[in-house]
Design an enzyme around this catalytic site. Structure first.
Site, PDB file in Angstrom:
ATOM      1  N   GLU A 226     102.742  61.289  -1.525  1.00  0.00           N
ATOM      2  CA  GLU A 226     103.149  59.911  -1.213  1.00  0.00           C
ATOM      3  C   GLU A 226     101.869  59.096  -1.153  1.00  0.00           C
ATOM      4  O   GLU A 226     101.119  59.186  -0.177  1.00  0.00           O
ATOM      5  CB  GLU A 226     103.832  59.863   0.164  1.00  0.00           C
ATOM      6  CG  GLU A 226     105.110  60.663   0.270  1.00  0.00           C
ATOM      7  CD  GLU A 226     106.271  60.013  -0.450  1.00  0.00           C
ATOM      8  OE1 GLU A 226     106.116  58.918  -1.018  1.00  0.00           O
ATOM      9  OE2 GLU A 226     107.348  60.627  -0.449  1.00  0.00           O
ATOM     10  N   CYS A 260     101.882  51.260   2.957  1.00  0.00           N
ATOM     11  CA  CYS A 260     101.966  51.586   1.524  1.00  0.00           C
ATOM     12  C   CYS A 260     103.051  50.748   0.863  1.00  0.00           C
ATOM     13  O   CYS A 260     102.911  50.357  -0.285  1.00  0.00           O
ATOM     14  CB  CYS A 260     102.240  53.071   1.346  1.00  0.00           C
ATOM     15  SG  CYS A 260     103.667  53.636   2.264  1.00  0.00           S
TER      16      CYS A 260
HETATM   17  P1  NAP Z   1      93.194  58.780   2.764  1.00  0.00           P
HETATM   18  O1  NAP Z   1      91.802  58.386   2.982  1.00  0.00           O
HETATM   19  O2  NAP Z   1      93.596  59.302   1.443  1.00  0.00           O
HETATM   20  O3  NAP Z   1      93.538  59.843   3.909  1.00  0.00           O
HETATM   21  C1  NAP Z   1      94.804  60.451   4.014  1.00  0.00           C
HETATM   22  C2  NAP Z   1      94.619  61.868   4.489  1.00  0.00           C
HETATM   23  O4  NAP Z   1      94.003  62.619   3.444  1.00  0.00           O
HETATM   24  C3  NAP Z   1      93.709  61.993   5.693  1.00  0.00           C
HETATM   25  O5  NAP Z   1      94.150  63.058   6.492  1.00  0.00           O
HETATM   26  C4  NAP Z   1      92.365  62.310   5.063  1.00  0.00           C
HETATM   27  O6  NAP Z   1      91.493  62.995   5.930  1.00  0.00           O
HETATM   28  C5  NAP Z   1      92.778  63.179   3.905  1.00  0.00           C
HETATM   29  N1  NAP Z   1      91.858  63.150   2.773  1.00  0.00           N
HETATM   30  C6  NAP Z   1      91.105  62.119   2.338  1.00  0.00           C
HETATM   31  N2  NAP Z   1      90.433  62.466   1.228  1.00  0.00           N
HETATM   32  C7  NAP Z   1      90.760  63.747   0.963  1.00  0.00           C
HETATM   33  C8  NAP Z   1      90.387  64.671  -0.055  1.00  0.00           C
HETATM   34  N3  NAP Z   1      89.547  64.349  -1.033  1.00  0.00           N
HETATM   35  N4  NAP Z   1      90.905  65.912  -0.012  1.00  0.00           N
HETATM   36  C9  NAP Z   1      91.778  66.248   0.938  1.00  0.00           C
HETATM   37  N5  NAP Z   1      92.180  65.434   1.936  1.00  0.00           N
HETATM   38  C10 NAP Z   1      91.686  64.180   1.938  1.00  0.00           C
HETATM   39  O7  NAP Z   1      94.175  57.585   3.067  1.00  0.00           O
HETATM   40  P2  NAP Z   1      94.204  56.673   4.371  1.00  0.00           P
HETATM   41  O8  NAP Z   1      93.109  55.683   4.257  1.00  0.00           O
HETATM   42  O9  NAP Z   1      94.291  57.502   5.598  1.00  0.00           O
HETATM   43  O10 NAP Z   1      95.630  55.980   4.203  1.00  0.00           O
HETATM   44  C11 NAP Z   1      95.815  54.851   3.423  1.00  0.00           C
HETATM   45  C12 NAP Z   1      96.419  55.207   2.088  1.00  0.00           C
HETATM   46  O11 NAP Z   1      97.623  55.948   2.273  1.00  0.00           O
HETATM   47  C13 NAP Z   1      96.830  53.962   1.341  1.00  0.00           C
HETATM   48  O12 NAP Z   1      96.510  54.105  -0.004  1.00  0.00           O
HETATM   49  C14 NAP Z   1      98.342  53.935   1.535  1.00  0.00           C
HETATM   50  O13 NAP Z   1      99.030  53.201   0.580  1.00  0.00           O
HETATM   51  C15 NAP Z   1      98.670  55.387   1.522  1.00  0.00           C
HETATM   52  N6  NAP Z   1      99.974  55.629   2.163  1.00  0.00           N
HETATM   53  C16 NAP Z   1     101.024  56.009   1.387  1.00  0.00           C
HETATM   54  C17 NAP Z   1     102.272  56.204   1.952  1.00  0.00           C
HETATM   55  C18 NAP Z   1     103.473  56.611   1.139  1.00  0.00           C
HETATM   56  O14 NAP Z   1     104.451  57.030   1.716  1.00  0.00           O
HETATM   57  N7  NAP Z   1     103.431  56.520  -0.170  1.00  0.00           N
HETATM   58  C19 NAP Z   1     102.432  56.010   3.323  1.00  0.00           C
HETATM   59  C20 NAP Z   1     101.337  55.619   4.074  1.00  0.00           C
HETATM   60  C21 NAP Z   1     100.101  55.440   3.468  1.00  0.00           C
HETATM   61  P3  NAP Z   1      90.244  62.244   6.635  1.00  0.00           P
HETATM   62  O15 NAP Z   1      90.803  61.174   7.495  1.00  0.00           O
HETATM   63  O16 NAP Z   1      89.595  63.319   7.407  1.00  0.00           O
HETATM   64  O17 NAP Z   1      89.415  61.700   5.515  1.00  0.00           O
END
Ligand code: NAP
Length: 453
Positions: A226, A260
């Site tokens: 997601e 999102c």
């Molecule tokens: P993020 O930086 O991608 O982090 C999400 C999760 O993934 C965190 O637990 C993060 O850990 C981990 N992570 C980050 N980079 C990683 C990698 N290379 N390998 C493995 N794990 C990794 O996203 P965010 O800033 O927390 O959230 C915002 C994003 O989420 C936005 O793009 C938003 O649109 C999306 N989102 C999508 C949905 C949906 O249902 N489609 C819902 C909510 C949010 P760390 O914090 O330790 O880096």
């Protein structure tokens, strides 16, 4: 790992990261829990899930304030988020059994059917923006299906992650059916590759999704992703302008714009462009940013200062390339990670505000002359999560929703919301697989065929 309050800039608490041997030990314990949890009946699981629902409601004020202090969500919205988690627990407690019942299929055999069996421990990698809801919409169906779960939450919300683990324990679920791992994203690969982990679900950004999907793919484990979105909203010339502007602004500002499925791009019919713009900017300007604990505050700070600065850079770079800033577009003084409601127009291909997800209270207005042009602009994105259409012509709205817009869900005359009863997820760069509803609970099941001669 630190929780930093984005309103005060103060450290709330510091946590020690788990070592790799601690992580391995927990995963083994969770697998052992799976061996007995999978044998329990739906009735037994539903008793625990209903307790969890009750605990959420009992403790909602306390849980909501953990969220507000760790990521700045206004308290009013945080309480609503906990209530929604209670709703999804109740929904799956009541419906899991019927969603997963055996399905007979007529063949030449004396009996043939499909049975849905749990697969084991599912690893959830979750984001900070809805720190309870994102976890519960995974946790409730997974546990009701007889699977077990481990969670790696975003590094800025460890307090939420531990509170969820404790809630599950307090609700009377057997020890270790659901555990939190306090780990950095660099440790995600080893967890996915652990043989006791059977599948992975990630909610987060597109780069994180690509990384997790490729690790899961080479380990031959199923993944659900997601990811981000840049949801377009078409405002057709027969739309009710006041209603459309009000709902579009509500969606754009929810969670300080860090959603999102927030409405992000507004594609407006030429004839009504000026009147929609006036009303939209007026409503955006009315929103107040301030102390997230104050019930009058519309939007709190963004979750982290670095995220706020990144958003401002996207606005600044677009402005330098010719975009017009109609409202906002500056960094307020002080320690809080505030960003004001911001509206841009004259945004064209090549600018960050055209192509990238704007994860904060920034809206982009586009003008269209023909419906083909509107659809082309709406679909001219790597994302495909949600979309909206405002029109008085419902037949046209449904036609554009079904055939025109490239998205996982389209709402006509409303903004996109997640709902336990409806499938949720995206296409293109917004990921694959679905959460919620009957579709979501079946994602991590062995769809097993049984044939009796
Ligand atoms: P993020 O930086 O991608 O982090 C999400 C999760 O993934 C965190 O637990 C993060 O850990 C981990 N992570 C980050 N980079 C990683 C990698 N290379 N390998 C493995 N794990 C990794 O996203 P965010 O800033 O927390 O959230 C915002 C994003 O989420 C936005 O793009 C938003 O649109 C999306 N989102 C999508 C949905 C949906 O249902 N489609 C819902 C909510 C949010 P760390 O914090 O330790 O880096």
């Amino acid at each position: 790992m630190q929780s930093i309050n984005p309103f005060t800039g103060q450290i709330v608490e510091e946590y020690r990261e788990y070592t790799s041997s601690e992580v391995e030990k927990i995963i083994i314990q969770v697998d052992q829990a799976f061996q007995s949890w999978k044998q329990t009946s739906f009735v037994e699981r539903a008793v625990c899930m209903k307790n969890l629902q009750a605990k959420l409601l009992e403790r909602k004020a306390e849980l909501a304030s953990i969220m507000t202090s760790e990521m700045g969500k206004v308290l009013r919205e945080a309480i609503g988020e906990i209530e929604k988690c209670a709703l999804v627990c109740g929904f799956y407690a009541e419906n899991a059994e019927s969603f997963l019942k055996n399905e007979p299929i007529i063949t030449e055999a004396s009996e043939s059917y499909v049975t849905y069996q749990p697969i084991g421990t599912v690893f959830a990698v979750m984001p900070w923006n809805f720190p309870f809801w994102q976890v519960f919409r995974f946790l409730a169906p997974a546990l009701m299906a007889g699977n077990t779960g481990v969670l790696k939450h975003a590094s800025n919300v460890p307090g939420c992650a531990l509170a969820i683990e404790q809630l599950v324990r307090d609700a009377g679920f057997p020890e270790n059916v659901f555990r939190t791992l306090l780990i950095a994203s660099s440790s995600v690969k080893a967890v996915i590759e652990n043989p006791f982990i059977k599948a992975v679900t990630l909610t987060g950004s597109t780069p994180a999704g690509k990384s997790v999907a490729s690790i899961a793919g080479s380990a031959l484990k199923k993944s659900v992703l997601e990811l981000g979105g840049s949801d377009p909203y078409l405002i057709l010339e027969d739309a009710d302008i006041e209603t459309a502007a009000r709902l579009c602004v509500t969606s754009r500002l929810l969670n300080a714009g860090q959603s999102c499925i927030g409405a992000k791009r507004f594609i407006i019919a030429d004839k009504i462009y000026d009147s929609f713009k006036t009303e939209f900017v007026r409503l955006m300007a009315q929103a107040t940013y301030g102390d997230p604990l104050d019930l009058q505050t519309t939007i709190g700070p963004l979750a982290r200062v670095d995220l706020r600065d990144e958003l401002h850079l996207q606005v600044e770079r677009s402005r330098e390339m010719g975009a017009t800033v109609l409202l906002g577009g500056f960094v307020p003084e002080g320690n809080a990670a505030f960003y004001p409601p911001t509206v841009l127009e004259n945004v064209v291909p090549g600018m960050p505000a055209y192509h990238e997800e704007l994860f904060g209270p920034v809206a982009v207005l586009f003008r269209f002359k023909t419906e083909e042009e509107a659809i082309r602009t709406a679909n001219d994105t790597v994302f495909g999560l949600g979309a909206g259409i405002f029109t008085a012509d419902l037949a046209k709205g449904k036609m554009l929703a079904e055939k025109g817009l490239e998205a996982g869900c389209v709402f006509v005359n409303d903004f996109v919301k997640s709902d336990p009863r409806l499938p949720f997820g995206g296409i293109k760069g917004s990921g694959y697989g679905r959460e919620l509803s009957v579709v979501g609970i079946r994602e991590f099941m062995n769809v097993k065929t049984v044939v009796v001669k």
